[in-house]
Scaffold this active site. Structure first.
Site, PDB file in Angstrom:
ATOM      1  N   LYS A 198       0.875  -1.174   0.000  1.00  0.00           N
ATOM      2  CA  LYS A 198       0.000   0.000   0.000  1.00  0.00           C
ATOM      3  C   LYS A 198       0.912   1.224   0.000  1.00  0.00           C
ATOM      4  CE  LYS A 198      -1.723   2.659   3.205  1.00  0.00           C
ATOM      5  NZ  LYS A 198      -1.582   3.972   2.531  1.00  0.00           N
ATOM      6  N   GLU A 205      11.052   1.128   9.720  1.00  0.00           N
ATOM      7  CA  GLU A 205      11.993   2.237   9.516  1.00  0.00           C
ATOM      8  C   GLU A 205      11.203   3.480   9.900  1.00  0.00           C
ATOM      9  OE1 GLU A 205      13.499   5.210   8.385  1.00  0.00           O
ATOM     10  OE2 GLU A 205      13.388   4.639   6.257  1.00  0.00           O
ATOM     11  N   CYS A 211      13.575  11.067   6.984  1.00  0.00           N
ATOM     12  CA  CYS A 211      13.753  10.595   8.374  1.00  0.00           C
ATOM     13  C   CYS A 211      15.179  10.817   8.848  1.00  0.00           C
ATOM     14  CB  CYS A 211      13.438   9.115   8.470  1.00  0.00           C
ATOM     15  SG  CYS A 211      11.802   8.725   7.930  1.00  0.00           S
ATOM     16  N   GLU A 216      10.528  15.430  15.561  1.00  0.00           N
ATOM     17  CA  GLU A 216      10.964  15.546  14.175  1.00  0.00           C
ATOM     18  C   GLU A 216      10.198  16.703  13.518  1.00  0.00           C
ATOM     19  OE1 GLU A 216      10.154  11.860  12.222  1.00  0.00           O
ATOM     20  OE2 GLU A 216      11.987  11.945  11.059  1.00  0.00           O
TER      21      GLU A 216
HETATM   22  C1  SIN Z   1      13.589   8.193   4.673  1.00  0.00           C
HETATM   23  O1  SIN Z   1      13.409   9.366   4.851  1.00  0.00           O
HETATM   24  O2  SIN Z   1      12.924   7.354   5.287  1.00  0.00           O
HETATM   25  C2  SIN Z   1      14.604   7.666   3.706  1.00  0.00           C
HETATM   26  C3  SIN Z   1      15.740   8.561   3.453  1.00  0.00           C
HETATM   27  C4  SIN Z   1      16.841   7.923   2.645  1.00  0.00           C
HETATM   28  O3  SIN Z   1      16.708   6.811   2.136  1.00  0.00           O
HETATM   29  O4  SIN Z   1      17.888   8.552   2.543  1.00  0.00           O
END
Ligand code: SIN
Length: 482
Positions: free
Chosen positions: A180, A255, A289, A386
């Site tokens: 998804k 993740e 992230c 964040e």
């Molecule tokens: C992400 O923001 O989850 C991935 C970033 C990346 O692969 O560099």
């Protein structure tokens, strides 16, 4: 308006289940975050269609696993080649629905294709072991087998790469896949599915379902036929999905969110640190992230780093990715922008001072001016949550111990960065910073050849590299009496 494409058929507004493009009357509109215009729609599917996709993925397992690693790898590498051949179209689709500048979107296509190529190569290198037996009349053979059907939920910030980083290893080892994609960015996923079909992925091996997120998520996390669930997204949602997977004891990869510290020591090359900060903080308009979330800067170089960073940030071009040169695109939606505004207001209320930005940008409703704030209080929200936006907040430190303590003062543990010329300090930092990835004198750690993932509440498992394969394999023992 849809983006102009040289291959118009790469724009698909249907789901892909069991090798069939499936429509539906109930639809979800997809908007371009740069201007709010609706660019298309995708089906609003739910439990029944997701179960169909799982049934198709389950049925496809034996034939897919009958192929050799080399044969599956060849299909993955063909898929990667097709992505590169259609790089411009894929980039335009991604920019239209996600908003990132076109140059970054082209970079994402290359990054995403690299996972398929890498895991296509690794497909031949899954190894088992023969152990020295515990008794003279026994033989112990350890093999690594594909887990089976994989359920995946992927985010909007990298609409291609977050799919290939999961589908690449899954398909390489003989798993099948039901995904998804984010409702913000389904068209990249559909274009990927079409190219996968052209590369020779058999029906049922790769399925894409859009629609009712809770219903789809429930099937992917609770159906006993799904052997593994993988998720990239927020920590709060990741915890909830992982808890659901517990009911059927699925393998889980997560993740999740980060809160990356970016430490600038007194001996750093300040110009290099500023460039690293731009890469780390402002990539994808701060929406990754692994983006630096807080800058921890030594007192001796604080003013110099802050001024240079603010000057560099002031030069950034903000604008819609499809409409001309742009370094910074829009945020994904109004909610994301409101969070950025809250973090800035909170930092200023606690004594922070603006050196650049600090307001919405005239380019459009979701645009925010790249921002630098100094004198940020360590208890400001942008040090603990964040921000996911183009805001760099700077705090000061005096000793290495203090910098490490500040950097580790979080439940997140995805990426950390530091700039210093001291080689022995590199070792200390890589050992003492409690993060899955530490960038030393670089603002970018992501590559298909290295393990990506976090510690603490930033996740479980690793993606990319030879280790990325392990997350899709289970270990089986045969104990043979001879
Ligand atoms: C992400 O923001 O989850 C991935 C970033 C990346 O692969 O560099």
């Amino acid at each position: 308006m849809r983006p102009d494409l040289s291959r118009a058929d790469l724009w698909r507004e249907d789901c892909y289940i069991a090798g069939v493009w499936r429509s539906g009357d109930e639809r979800i509109a997809v908007d371009n975050p740069a201007n709010g215009e609706t660019i298309g729609s995708v089906p609003f599917m739910g439990t029944a269609e997701t179960e169909e996709a799982v049934t198709a993925a389950d049925a496809a397992l034996p034939e897919w696993q009958r192929l050799t690693g080399k044969e599956r790898g060849a299909i993955l590498r063909r898929w990667a080649a097709l992505m590169l051949e259609h790089c411009e179209d894929l980039a335009r689709i991604t920019t239209a629905e996600q908003g990132k500048p076109l140059a970054e979107a082209r970079g994402e296509v290359v990054y995403a294709a690299a996972f398929l190529e890498w895991f296509g190569e690794e497909a031949r290198r899954v190894r088992g072991e023969v152990l020295t037996p515990h008794a003279s009349d026994r033989r112990l053979v350890v093999s690594r087998r594909p887990i089976g059907v994989v359920g995946a939920i992927t985010p909007w910030n990298f609409p291609l790469a977050m799919i290939t980083r999961k589908a690449g290893p899954a398909l390489a080892v003989g798993c099948t896949f039901v995904i998804k994609p984010s409702e913000f960015t389904p068209f990249s996923a559909m274009a990927l599915a079409l190219l996968g079909e052209e590369a020779g992925i058999p029906p049922g091996v790769f399925n894409v379902v859009t629609g009712d997120a809770p219903a789809i998520g429930e099937v992917l996390t609770e159906d006993v036929r799904v052997g593994k669930f993988t998720f990239t997204g927020s920590t709060a949602v990741g915890k909830m999905l992982a808890a659901r997977c517990a009911g059927t004891v699925k393998r889980v990869s997560l993740e999740l969110g980060g809160n990356a510290p970016f430490i600038v020591f007194e001996d750093a090359d300040i110009d290099a640190a500023v460039e690293g900060a731009i890469t780390s903080k402002f990539r994808n308009t701060g929406q990754t992230c692994v983006c630096a979330n807080r800058f921890i800067v030594h007192d001796d170089v604080y003013e110099r780093f802050a001024e240079k960073l603010a000057a560099r940030v002031g030069q950034m071009i903000v604008g819609a990715g499809l409409e001309g040169p742009s370094d910074q695109g829009p945020l994904i939606d109004e909610r994301a922008l409101a969070k950025v505004e809250d973090h800035v207001a909170d930092a200023l209320a606690r004594g922070g001072r603006l050196l650049a930005g600090g307001k919405r940008h005239a380019a459009g409703a979701n645009f925010y001016t790249p921002t630098v704030i100094v004198n940020v209080a360590p208890d400001a929200r942008l040090c603990h949550e964040e921000t996911f936006g183009p805001v760099a907040g700077l705090i000061r430190f005096r000793t290495e111990d203090e910098a490490i303590r500040l950097a580790n003062d979080t439940r997140a543990g995805l990426a950390a960065y530091a700039y210093t010329r001291d080689a022995s300090r590199h070792w200390r930092l890589s050992e003492q910073l409690k993060y899955g990835m530490v960038g030393l004198n670089t603002g970018l750690v992501s590559t298909e050849v290295a393990p990506f993932g976090g510690v603490k509440e930033s996740g479980i498992g690793r993606e990319g590299s030879h280790l990325g394969i392990d997350d899709y394999l289970e270990t089986r023992l045969a104990c043979i009496a001879v």
